[in-house]
Scaffold this motif. Structure first.
Motif, PDB file in Angstrom:
ATOM      1  N   UNK A   4     -38.789  37.515  51.878  1.00 12.02           N
ATOM      2  CA  UNK A   4     -38.038  38.025  53.023  1.00 12.02           C
ATOM      3  C   UNK A   4     -36.540  38.114  52.762  1.00 12.02           C
ATOM      4  N   UNK A   5     -36.126  37.950  51.501  1.00 11.73           N
ATOM      5  CA  UNK A   5     -34.762  38.303  51.139  1.00 11.73           C
ATOM      6  C   UNK A   5     -33.726  37.204  51.168  1.00 11.73           C
ATOM      7  N   UNK A   6     -34.142  35.955  51.018  1.00  8.88           N
ATOM      8  CA  UNK A   6     -33.176  34.854  50.957  1.00  8.88           C
ATOM      9  C   UNK A   6     -32.936  34.441  49.514  1.00  8.88           C
ATOM     10  N   UNK A   7     -31.678  34.175  49.175  1.00 12.24           N
ATOM     11  CA  UNK A   7     -31.356  33.496  47.928  1.00 12.24           C
ATOM     12  C   UNK A   7     -31.690  32.020  48.128  1.00 12.24           C
ATOM     13  N   UNK A   8     -32.284  31.370  47.125  1.00 12.10           N
ATOM     14  CA  UNK A   8     -32.928  30.081  47.338  1.00 12.10           C
ATOM     15  C   UNK A   8     -32.182  28.911  46.707  1.00 12.10           C
ATOM     16  N   UNK A   9     -32.159  27.822  47.455  1.00 12.76           N
ATOM     17  CA  UNK A   9     -31.734  26.515  46.965  1.00 12.76           C
ATOM     18  C   UNK A   9     -32.900  25.549  47.139  1.00 12.76           C
ATOM     19  N   UNK A  10     -32.966  24.533  46.278  1.00  9.99           N
ATOM     20  CA  UNK A  10     -34.000  23.510  46.438  1.00  9.99           C
ATOM     21  C   UNK A  10     -33.560  22.244  45.745  1.00  9.99           C
ATOM     22  N   UNK A  11     -34.142  21.139  46.163  1.00  6.65           N
ATOM     23  CA  UNK A  11     -33.895  19.863  45.529  1.00  6.65           C
ATOM     24  C   UNK A  11     -34.844  19.624  44.368  1.00  6.65           C
ATOM     25  N   UNK A  12     -34.831  18.400  43.798  1.00  7.98           N
ATOM     26  CA  UNK A  12     -35.676  18.118  42.628  1.00  7.98           C
ATOM     27  C   UNK A  12     -37.136  17.851  42.966  1.00  7.98           C
ATOM     28  N   UNK A  13     -37.467  17.590  44.237  1.00  8.00           N
ATOM     29  CA  UNK A  13     -38.832  17.241  44.618  1.00  8.00           C
ATOM     30  C   UNK A  13     -39.685  18.457  44.905  1.00  8.00           C
TER      31      UNK A  13
ATOM     32  N   UNK B 167     -33.686  39.699  43.036  1.00  8.75           N
ATOM     33  CA  UNK B 167     -34.446  39.087  41.940  1.00  8.75           C
ATOM     34  C   UNK B 167     -35.654  38.337  42.478  1.00  8.75           C
ATOM     35  N   UNK B 168     -35.478  37.636  43.601  1.00 10.96           N
ATOM     36  CA  UNK B 168     -36.588  36.898  44.197  1.00 10.96           C
ATOM     37  C   UNK B 168     -37.673  37.818  44.702  1.00 10.96           C
ATOM     38  N   UNK B 169     -37.271  38.882  45.371  1.00 11.74           N
ATOM     39  CA  UNK B 169     -38.253  39.825  45.908  1.00 11.74           C
ATOM     40  C   UNK B 169     -39.055  40.462  44.780  1.00 11.74           C
ATOM     41  N   UNK B 170     -38.380  40.847  43.707  1.00 16.25           N
ATOM     42  CA  UNK B 170     -39.085  41.462  42.586  1.00 16.25           C
ATOM     43  C   UNK B 170     -40.058  40.476  41.948  1.00 16.25           C
ATOM     44  N   UNK B 171     -39.651  39.213  41.867  1.00 19.40           N
ATOM     45  CA  UNK B 171     -40.497  38.215  41.228  1.00 19.40           C
ATOM     46  C   UNK B 171     -41.772  37.948  42.016  1.00 19.40           C
ATOM     47  N   UNK B 172     -41.657  37.857  43.340  1.00 21.27           N
ATOM     48  CA  UNK B 172     -42.828  37.483  44.135  1.00 21.27           C
ATOM     49  C   UNK B 172     -43.704  38.672  44.502  1.00 21.27           C
ATOM     50  N   UNK B 173     -43.236  39.891  44.261  1.00 23.47           N
ATOM     51  CA  UNK B 173     -44.061  41.054  44.587  1.00 23.47           C
ATOM     52  C   UNK B 173     -44.617  41.740  43.353  1.00 23.47           C
ATOM     53  N   UNK B 174     -44.255  41.273  42.145  1.00 24.98           N
ATOM     54  CA  UNK B 174     -44.684  41.969  40.932  1.00 24.98           C
ATOM     55  C   UNK B 174     -46.190  41.900  40.728  1.00 24.98           C
ATOM     56  N   UNK B 175     -46.860  40.899  41.300  1.00 22.61           N
ATOM     57  CA  UNK B 175     -48.301  40.779  41.128  1.00 22.61           C
ATOM     58  C   UNK B 175     -49.080  41.350  42.301  1.00 22.61           C
ATOM     59  N   UNK B 176     -48.392  41.978  43.247  1.00 24.41           N
ATOM     60  CA  UNK B 176     -49.076  42.478  44.441  1.00 24.41           C
ATOM     61  C   UNK B 176     -50.147  43.502  44.089  1.00 24.41           C
ATOM     62  N   UNK B 177     -49.862  44.385  43.132  1.00 23.00           N
ATOM     63  CA  UNK B 177     -50.836  45.412  42.762  1.00 23.00           C
ATOM     64  C   UNK B 177     -52.074  44.789  42.126  1.00 23.00           C
ATOM     65  N   UNK B 178     -51.875  43.750  41.304  1.00 21.56           N
ATOM     66  CA  UNK B 178     -53.012  43.057  40.697  1.00 21.56           C
ATOM     67  C   UNK B 178     -53.863  42.389  41.761  1.00 21.56           C
ATOM     68  N   UNK B 179     -53.216  41.760  42.717  1.00 25.50           N
ATOM     69  CA  UNK B 179     -53.949  41.130  43.815  1.00 25.50           C
ATOM     70  C   UNK B 179     -54.765  42.159  44.582  1.00 25.50           C
TER      71      UNK B 179
END
Length: 397
Positions: free
Chosen positions: A310-319, A364-376
């Motif tokens: 949905x178009x957010x740049x992501x932050x996350x912790x180590x867990x 970059x995030x959108x491209x990464x998570x949608x690249x397998x959509x056609x395979x699915x």
């Protein structure tokens, strides 16, 4: 002599077979397992009486997840007795296999029973090799029972055709990866909030545990020194924590609005508190999102797929142990950034709030998570076809 281990098979047939159609999926990696469970989840919305049986190779530590509702664990040895017992009990209507087609006995019995098998995501190092150039080539016989093979590699496609496998049953497809079905939102509410926020910078902390709230608020204070109009949206992981979170916010000295009681942000609001049920709305409104439930290094974390889709740049912790492969892929793509301290979080929020940086990471995030959509989509279509054919065959007998 090596002792034969039969415990996995014995345990796998203790559970009763579910009624209705049964799809068997077999994984060789955690990422493939999650992708197969995602396919199962989608199929069950199309075929309500479908159940998904999941197995994997020994050495993987996996558990049941949404979509794979009958996890039987590692398969036992590839012997006639084990394969006959497994297939006789579960009687799968179709199968998706991943990884090398190394279980010759199991695949042969599936072929003899007329069960359609899709081999997905076959990579270069997983193509079976000829045992010896002095012996007859058994690879074609091993593969001939497969309904279709999907591979991301043109080299693999060519090698399979050279073995004699029918070219029309080898298809190029992207790598098998879990894809997102992002949550929706109310369009009128989205338009109204876009007008309310205008050009104001916003960042979201999603799936926030109560134990993480103070650190997130401290990071926000630090960011406010440079971005005076910055708004933090806090979406709690547990609705039951709302009252305690309200008390912490009152004591924080930050001006906040309570979305759950009808409050909306004005020009002076620094924090907006929500119960986490409207994440589809907030992901769409927030260029930067911290996927919380991850600041404790021992935490399992939450999936970043919805936020990235949905178009957010992501932050996350180590867990992030339950979703490490996903985060590593997004980080490598330039879509996610790990933070360990409050200072790192502050610096990252400030840097990523720059519109060009947020847009670059979001793309970059959108491209990464949608690249397998056609395979699915391809696998969904092919499995449905196998199940329909099996249904027609059973109806005719």
């Amino acid at each position: 002599m090596q002792r034969r281990t039969t415990a996995p098979s014995r345990q796998s047939v203790l559970q009763p077979r579910p009624r209705g159609e049964l799809l068997w999926v077999h994984a060789t990696t955690a990422e493939r397992y999650l992708a197969l469970c995602d396919i199962g989840r989608r199929l069950k919305t199309l075929r309500p009486d479908l159940s998904v049986l999941a197995s994997w190779e020994p050495g993987l530590r996996l558990t049941g997840t949404v979509g794979c509702d009958v996890p039987v664990g590692p398969l036992a040895e590839d012997t006639q007795a084990e394969a006959r017992e497994f297939l006789g009990h579960w009687q799968p209507d179709a199968c998706i296999w991943t990884g090398p087609p190394a279980r010759r006995v199991m695949l042969r019995q599936l072929r003899e029973q007329g069960t359609g098998v899709l081999l997905a995501d076959l990579l270069e190092d997983e193509v079976p090799n000829r045992a010896s150039r002095w012996l007859p080539d058994q690879r074609r016989r091993l593969l001939e029972g497969l309904t279709c093979i999907l591979t991301p590699s043109k080299d693999v496609q060519a090698r399979l055709v050279r073995t004699g496998f029918p070219a029309e049953r080898v298809e190029l497809a992207g790598k098998l990866r879990v894809s997102a079905i992002p949550p929706g939102c109310n369009d009128d509410e989205l338009a109204a909030m876009q007008q309310t926020l205008g050009s104001r910078p916003v960042w979201l902390a999603a799936h926030v545990k109560l134990s993480e709230l103070s650190r997130i608020l401290d990071a926000h204070r630090g960011a406010l020194r440079l971005l005076h109009r910055l708004l933090l949206v806090i979406a709690l992981d547990d609705y039951a924590d709302l009252d305690t979170a309200r008390g912490l916010l009152r004591d924080s000295g930050l001006s906040f609005a309570d979305w759950e009681t009808g409050g909306e942000p004005d020009d002076f609001t620094q924090v907006l508190l929500t119960g986490g049920e409207d994440l589809g709305l907030w992901y769409r409104l927030s260029p930067v999102a911290l996927i919380a439930s991850s600041l404790d290094p021992a935490a399992q974390g939450q999936s970043p797929l919805d936020a990235a889709a949905l178009g957010s740049a992501l932050l996350h912790g180590p867990g992030i142990h339950a979703h490490r492969d996903l985060y590593e892929r997004l980080t490598k793509a330039g879509a996610a950034r790990p933070v360990r301290t409050q200072e790192e979080m502050t610096d990252a929020v400030v840097a990523m709030s720059a519109p060009d940086k947020a847009a670059e990471m979001a793309l970059a995030g959108w491209q990464s998570v949608t690249e397998s959509a056609a395979t699915t989509d391809t696998l969904l279509e092919k499995v449905q076809d196998l199940l329909d054919r099996r249904e027609d065959t059973d109806a005719g007998t």
